[in-house]
Design a protein around this motif. Sequence first.
Motif, PDB file in Angstrom:
ATOM      1  N   VAL A  59       0.835  -1.204   0.000  1.00  0.00           N
ATOM      2  CA  VAL A  59       0.000   0.000   0.000  1.00  0.00           C
ATOM      3  C   VAL A  59       0.872   1.258   0.000  1.00  0.00           C
ATOM      4  N   ILE A  60       1.847   1.300   0.893  1.00  0.00           N
ATOM      5  CA  ILE A  60       2.706   2.482   0.997  1.00  0.00           C
ATOM      6  C   ILE A  60       3.526   2.682  -0.273  1.00  0.00           C
ATOM      7  N   SER A  61       4.073   1.610  -0.820  1.00  0.00           N
ATOM      8  CA  SER A  61       4.922   1.727  -2.010  1.00  0.00           C
ATOM      9  C   SER A  61       4.125   2.148  -3.234  1.00  0.00           C
ATOM     10  N   VAL A  62       2.933   1.574  -3.412  1.00  0.00           N
ATOM     11  CA  VAL A  62       2.109   1.906  -4.584  1.00  0.00           C
ATOM     12  C   VAL A  62       1.632   3.353  -4.510  1.00  0.00           C
ATOM     13  N   ILE A  63       1.109   3.761  -3.361  1.00  0.00           N
ATOM     14  CA  ILE A  63       0.610   5.135  -3.225  1.00  0.00           C
ATOM     15  C   ILE A  63       1.739   6.132  -3.450  1.00  0.00           C
ATOM     16  N   SER A  64       2.900   5.875  -2.862  1.00  0.00           N
ATOM     17  CA  SER A  64       4.028   6.787  -3.010  1.00  0.00           C
ATOM     18  C   SER A  64       4.490   6.865  -4.463  1.00  0.00           C
ATOM     19  N   ALA A  65       4.594   5.708  -5.123  1.00  0.00           N
ATOM     20  CA  ALA A  65       5.065   5.688  -6.514  1.00  0.00           C
ATOM     21  C   ALA A  65       4.075   6.370  -7.454  1.00  0.00           C
ATOM     22  N   VAL A  66       2.778   6.131  -7.247  1.00  0.00           N
ATOM     23  CA  VAL A  66       1.758   6.745  -8.103  1.00  0.00           C
ATOM     24  C   VAL A  66       1.744   8.258  -7.919  1.00  0.00           C
ATOM     25  N   LEU A 128       4.970  10.573   2.469  1.00  0.00           N
ATOM     26  CA  LEU A 128       5.399  11.924   2.119  1.00  0.00           C
ATOM     27  C   LEU A 128       6.902  12.009   1.856  1.00  0.00           C
ATOM     28  N   PRO A 129       7.770  11.433   2.711  1.00  0.00           N
ATOM     29  CA  PRO A 129       9.207  11.455   2.381  1.00  0.00           C
ATOM     30  C   PRO A 129       9.548  10.687   1.115  1.00  0.00           C
ATOM     31  N   TYR A 130       8.892   9.559   0.880  1.00  0.00           N
ATOM     32  CA  TYR A 130       9.159   8.798  -0.339  1.00  0.00           C
ATOM     33  C   TYR A 130       8.834   9.625  -1.578  1.00  0.00           C
ATOM     34  N   ILE A 131       7.708  10.334  -1.553  1.00  0.00           N
ATOM     35  CA  ILE A 131       7.334  11.184  -2.694  1.00  0.00           C
ATOM     36  C   ILE A 131       8.364  12.295  -2.893  1.00  0.00           C
ATOM     37  N   THR A 132       8.755  12.923  -1.793  1.00  0.00           N
ATOM     38  CA  THR A 132       9.701  14.043  -1.872  1.00  0.00           C
ATOM     39  C   THR A 132      11.054  13.604  -2.402  1.00  0.00           C
ATOM     40  N   ILE A 133      11.535  12.466  -1.930  1.00  0.00           N
ATOM     41  CA  ILE A 133      12.850  11.988  -2.342  1.00  0.00           C
ATOM     42  C   ILE A 133      12.841  11.488  -3.786  1.00  0.00           C
ATOM     43  N   GLY A 134      11.749  10.886  -4.212  1.00  0.00           N
ATOM     44  CA  GLY A 134      11.673  10.357  -5.565  1.00  0.00           C
ATOM     45  C   GLY A 134      11.375  11.398  -6.624  1.00  0.00           C
ATOM     46  N   LEU A 135      10.902  12.562  -6.209  1.00  0.00           N
ATOM     47  CA  LEU A 135      10.459  13.583  -7.174  1.00  0.00           C
ATOM     48  C   LEU A 135      11.576  14.150  -8.055  1.00  0.00           C
ATOM     49  N   PRO A 182       9.081   2.775 -16.571  1.00  0.00           N
ATOM     50  CA  PRO A 182      10.323   2.610 -15.805  1.00  0.00           C
ATOM     51  C   PRO A 182      10.440   3.580 -14.634  1.00  0.00           C
ATOM     52  N   VAL A 183       9.914   4.790 -14.777  1.00  0.00           N
ATOM     53  CA  VAL A 183       9.948   5.750 -13.678  1.00  0.00           C
ATOM     54  C   VAL A 183       9.105   5.235 -12.511  1.00  0.00           C
ATOM     55  N   PHE A 184       7.929   4.694 -12.823  1.00  0.00           N
ATOM     56  CA  PHE A 184       7.086   4.113 -11.770  1.00  0.00           C
ATOM     57  C   PHE A 184       7.788   2.930 -11.108  1.00  0.00           C
ATOM     58  N   MET A 185       8.384   2.056 -11.919  1.00  0.00           N
ATOM     59  CA  MET A 185       9.062   0.883 -11.369  1.00  0.00           C
ATOM     60  C   MET A 185      10.234   1.283 -10.476  1.00  0.00           C
ATOM     61  N   LEU A 186      10.994   2.278 -10.901  1.00  0.00           N
ATOM     62  CA  LEU A 186      12.140   2.726 -10.126  1.00  0.00           C
ATOM     63  C   LEU A 186      11.706   3.222  -8.749  1.00  0.00           C
ATOM     64  N   ASN A 187      10.642   4.026  -8.721  1.00  0.00           N
ATOM     65  CA  ASN A 187      10.160   4.557  -7.452  1.00  0.00           C
ATOM     66  C   ASN A 187       9.526   3.464  -6.590  1.00  0.00           C
ATOM     67  N   ILE A 242       5.649  -7.187 -11.515  1.00  0.00           N
ATOM     68  CA  ILE A 242       5.709  -5.956 -12.293  1.00  0.00           C
ATOM     69  C   ILE A 242       6.438  -6.198 -13.610  1.00  0.00           C
ATOM     70  N   TYR A 243       7.544  -6.918 -13.534  1.00  0.00           N
ATOM     71  CA  TYR A 243       8.305  -7.154 -14.764  1.00  0.00           C
ATOM     72  C   TYR A 243       7.529  -8.057 -15.719  1.00  0.00           C
ATOM     73  N   VAL A 244       6.882  -9.105 -15.192  1.00  0.00           N
ATOM     74  CA  VAL A 244       6.141 -10.029 -16.060  1.00  0.00           C
ATOM     75  C   VAL A 244       4.979  -9.310 -16.741  1.00  0.00           C
ATOM     76  N   LEU A 245       4.268  -8.465 -15.994  1.00  0.00           N
ATOM     77  CA  LEU A 245       3.094  -7.793 -16.537  1.00  0.00           C
ATOM     78  C   LEU A 245       3.462  -6.649 -17.478  1.00  0.00           C
ATOM     79  N   LEU A 246       4.611  -6.021 -17.222  1.00  0.00           N
ATOM     80  CA  LEU A 246       4.964  -4.818 -17.986  1.00  0.00           C
ATOM     81  C   LEU A 246       6.182  -5.009 -18.875  1.00  0.00           C
ATOM     82  N   GLN A 247       6.616  -6.255 -19.088  1.00  0.00           N
ATOM     83  CA  GLN A 247       7.853  -6.474 -19.818  1.00  0.00           C
ATOM     84  C   GLN A 247       7.791  -5.956 -21.252  1.00  0.00           C
ATOM     85  N   LYS A 248       6.628  -6.073 -21.909  1.00  0.00           N
ATOM     86  CA  LYS A 248       6.517  -5.595 -23.291  1.00  0.00           C
ATOM     87  C   LYS A 248       6.729  -4.089 -23.368  1.00  0.00           C
TER      88      LYS A 248
END
Length: 256
Positions: A59-66, A128-135, A182-187, A242-248
């Motif tokens: 939950v935390i990782s998805v919300i922060s990345a999105v 909030l810190p994850y969003i700030t650091i990844g921005l 890739p930006v979403f995956m990285l975050n 994530i890789y299997v679903l988004l590999q293409k």
Amino acid sequence: MVYIGIILFPLGWVLNSSFKTNKEIIAFPWSFPHEWLLSNYWNAWTGAHVSHYFTNSLVISVISAVMTLILSTSTSFALTRMKFPGLSKVIHRVLLVALLVPAGSLLVPLYMLLRSMHLYNTPLALILPYITIGLPLSVFMISAFFKSIASELEEAGIMDGLSIYGLLWRVIVPITVPPLIPVFMLNFLSNWNEFMMANLFLPKEKFRTLPVSMVAFYDQLNMNYGSLCAAIMFSLVPALLIYVLLQKRIIACVKA
């Protein structure tokens, strides 16, 4: 091939050990299991509450990345397609400086800030810190893609009566979906594997994330190495999915 073998060897060893008993892991660390035990996975998922920590991390990782992706996309569009005399350079330099600041140096100020805002020990203390650091990095990556888009597409959208928001989300974003993945995956992966902030800002077990819970497995599993290895395998599931679903789309982005 040698490099791939070096990378995959630890993963293979953990996977192999996740089906063994403690005695087998200690006595025969390099052999295959005499009996393939699925009970280690069940013990980790239920007995050690990996299911709860897994959900918290997801939950935390998805919300922060999105949220990072949405904010960085909007910021990149403003910096590359809109004119702000003087202000654009200031924002660009601020983001560059923020990119150079190591996350570890922010732990104490963030701790004090979160305590004063009464966000300590809540999911927002990480989101909030994850969003700030990844921005900052996300803005630079997405801006590079936006600069390569022909201005004629925007002019056509304006002629069709699109607003600035319609131009961004109906014209620009659909074109840049492959680079945005890739930006979403990285975050997401950065947030999923993060330990220091999660350990410091969310000590309450109710909100504990999966990387932090691994430290407590010594007591929870009574040194059950097989269940610990099973828990580690659970932590790899999101990255593999994530890789299997988004590999293409990832391959399409690399080719582009």
